[in-house]
Design an enzyme around this catalytic site. Structure first.
Site, PDB file in Angstrom:
ATOM      1  N   GLU A 102       0.805  -1.228   0.000  1.00 32.48           N
ATOM      2  CA  GLU A 102       0.000   0.000   0.000  1.00 32.48           C
ATOM      3  C   GLU A 102       0.837   1.278   0.000  1.00 32.48           C
ATOM      4  O   GLU A 102       0.294   2.390  -0.051  1.00 32.48           O
ATOM      5  CB  GLU A 102      -0.919   0.016   1.228  1.00 32.48           C
ATOM      6  CG  GLU A 102      -2.048  -1.000   1.190  1.00 32.48           C
ATOM      7  CD  GLU A 102      -1.586  -2.414   1.503  1.00 32.48           C
ATOM      8  OE1 GLU A 102      -2.178  -3.372   0.967  1.00 32.48           O
ATOM      9  OE2 GLU A 102      -0.613  -2.563   2.288  1.00 32.48           O
ATOM     10  N   THR A 156       6.857 -19.268  -0.675  1.00 27.60           N
ATOM     11  CA  THR A 156       6.086 -19.201  -1.921  1.00 27.60           C
ATOM     12  C   THR A 156       6.589 -18.045  -2.788  1.00 27.60           C
ATOM     13  O   THR A 156       7.494 -17.310  -2.408  1.00 27.60           O
ATOM     14  CB  THR A 156       4.588 -19.005  -1.633  1.00 27.60           C
ATOM     15  OG1 THR A 156       4.384 -17.698  -1.056  1.00 27.60           O
ATOM     16  CG2 THR A 156       4.082 -20.049  -0.648  1.00 27.60           C
ATOM     17  N   ALA A 187       9.390  -3.498   4.571  1.00 33.35           N
ATOM     18  CA  ALA A 187      10.264  -4.678   4.573  1.00 33.35           C
ATOM     19  C   ALA A 187       9.498  -5.852   3.975  1.00 33.35           C
ATOM     20  O   ALA A 187       8.424  -6.219   4.455  1.00 33.35           O
ATOM     21  CB  ALA A 187      10.734  -5.007   5.990  1.00 33.35           C
ATOM     22  N   VAL A 188      10.061  -6.426   2.916  1.00 26.75           N
ATOM     23  CA  VAL A 188       9.489  -7.610   2.275  1.00 26.75           C
ATOM     24  C   VAL A 188      10.521  -8.722   2.402  1.00 26.75           C
ATOM     25  O   VAL A 188      11.641  -8.597   1.898  1.00 26.75           O
ATOM     26  CB  VAL A 188       9.152  -7.349   0.794  1.00 26.75           C
ATOM     27  CG1 VAL A 188       8.501  -8.578   0.179  1.00 26.75           C
ATOM     28  CG2 VAL A 188       8.246  -6.132   0.656  1.00 26.75           C
ATOM     29  N   ILE A 189      10.136  -9.790   3.080  1.00 25.34           N
ATOM     30  CA  ILE A 189      11.071 -10.883   3.366  1.00 25.34           C
ATOM     31  C   ILE A 189      10.591 -12.149   2.655  1.00 25.34           C
ATOM     32  O   ILE A 189       9.400 -12.498   2.711  1.00 25.34           O
ATOM     33  CB  ILE A 189      11.175 -11.119   4.881  1.00 25.34           C
ATOM     34  CG1 ILE A 189      11.673  -9.825   5.559  1.00 25.34           C
ATOM     35  CG2 ILE A 189      12.118 -12.279   5.190  1.00 25.34           C
ATOM     36  CD1 ILE A 189      11.665  -9.880   7.069  1.00 25.34           C
ATOM     37  N   HIS A 249       5.013 -15.440  -3.353  1.00 23.67           N
ATOM     38  CA  HIS A 249       4.371 -14.210  -2.903  1.00 23.67           C
ATOM     39  C   HIS A 249       5.384 -13.077  -2.781  1.00 23.67           C
ATOM     40  O   HIS A 249       5.092 -11.915  -3.094  1.00 23.67           O
ATOM     41  CB  HIS A 249       3.685 -14.457  -1.558  1.00 23.67           C
ATOM     42  CG  HIS A 249       3.008 -13.245  -0.990  1.00 23.67           C
ATOM     43  ND1 HIS A 249       1.853 -12.731  -1.513  1.00 23.67           N
ATOM     44  CD2 HIS A 249       3.346 -12.440   0.062  1.00 23.67           C
ATOM     45  CE1 HIS A 249       1.477 -11.668  -0.817  1.00 23.67           C
ATOM     46  NE2 HIS A 249       2.367 -11.464   0.136  1.00 23.67           N
ATOM     47  N   PHE A 272      13.026   5.246  -2.230  1.00 25.84           N
ATOM     48  CA  PHE A 272      12.733   3.821  -2.017  1.00 25.84           C
ATOM     49  C   PHE A 272      13.526   3.305  -0.820  1.00 25.84           C
ATOM     50  O   PHE A 272      14.742   3.121  -0.886  1.00 25.84           O
ATOM     51  CB  PHE A 272      13.084   3.028  -3.272  1.00 25.84           C
ATOM     52  CG  PHE A 272      12.639   1.591  -3.226  1.00 25.84           C
ATOM     53  CD1 PHE A 272      11.317   1.259  -3.468  1.00 25.84           C
ATOM     54  CD2 PHE A 272      13.536   0.580  -2.946  1.00 25.84           C
ATOM     55  CE1 PHE A 272      10.889  -0.056  -3.437  1.00 25.84           C
ATOM     56  CE2 PHE A 272      13.119  -0.745  -2.909  1.00 25.84           C
ATOM     57  CZ  PHE A 272      11.792  -1.059  -3.153  1.00 25.84           C
TER      58      PHE A 272
END
Length: 215
Positions: free
Chosen positions: A128, A156, A150-152, A158, A183
């Site tokens: 978002e 999968t 934070a994207v870990i 995803h 960013f």
């Protein structure tokens, strides 16, 4: 090439040499393709001339053409008075995003950004961030917007979908609003990598983003 009053066609040929420039006009009849010689009419030029920001001096070789002064536009990290910033932070993985936010706010303070000139907006997750950053940018209330999340990676695909969407969203936010969107979303293989970049041995990426925003 031009037509005179008698219906004759004149062909103009320019011959450039190191000693000057000559222009020769030769008549051509409508009914004949033969070109008859004509006494050349010389045009004189000054020894130097200017065009399109270049200066050419005939006394020098062609390699000596000089360009006008080059301007360098560089951001300043010392003139922060009057600058306003927004920080969009994802609540998901808050154990990582909160230290990133603290690093950003601490950097703002070090560079004398007033606290009342900083707004922090929390969003559910990194996905978002882009749409909120664009909305804030279009409000014209801020000079730059920090995007922290934070994207870990998990078990999968995803992770790939979210990481790519977040990067595209932040880029689009900056392009569509005309306001720099920094960013600051970590995309890591595991939690250890993320924590190391949120104040651990790899530094604090939130602080780096704040410095980028100021400059």
């Amino acid at each position: 090439m031009a037509l005179n009053g008698n219906g004759c066609c004149w062909i103009q040929e320019r011959i450039l040499s190191g000693n000057g420039c000559g222009v020769f006009l030769t008549p051509r009849s409508r009914s004949s393709a033969a070109i008859l010689p004509r006494k050349p009419t010389a045009l004189s030029f000054s020894s130097s001339f200017q065009f399109q920001g270049f200066v050419v001096d005939r006394k020098q070789s062609s390699s000596s053409i000089q360009t006008a002064a080059v301007r360098h536009l560089v951001g300043s990290v010392t003139k922060t008075q009057g600058l306003r910033f927004a920080v969009v932070v994802a609540r998901f993985n808050e154990i990582v995003t909160k230290p990133l936010l603290e690093g950003a706010l601490d950097t703002f303070r070090k560079y004398s950004v007033n606290e009342e000139d900083i707004d922090v907006v929390w969003v559910p997750g990194s996905f978002e961030i882009g749409i909120v950053a664009e909305r804030l940018g279009k409000s014209r209330n801020y000079h730059a917007i920090l995007c922290i999340g934070a994207v870990i990676r998990g078990d999968t695909t995803h992770y790939d979908a979210v990481a790519n969407s977040v990067a595209s969203g932040v880029l689009s936010a900056g392009l569509n609003s005309g306001v720099p969107c920094i960013f600051g979303v970590l995309t890591c293989e595991n939690m250890d990598q993320a924590l190391n970049r949120a104040g651990g041995k790899s530094g604090n990426k939130g602080a780096e983003c704040a410095l980028t925003a100021v400059s």
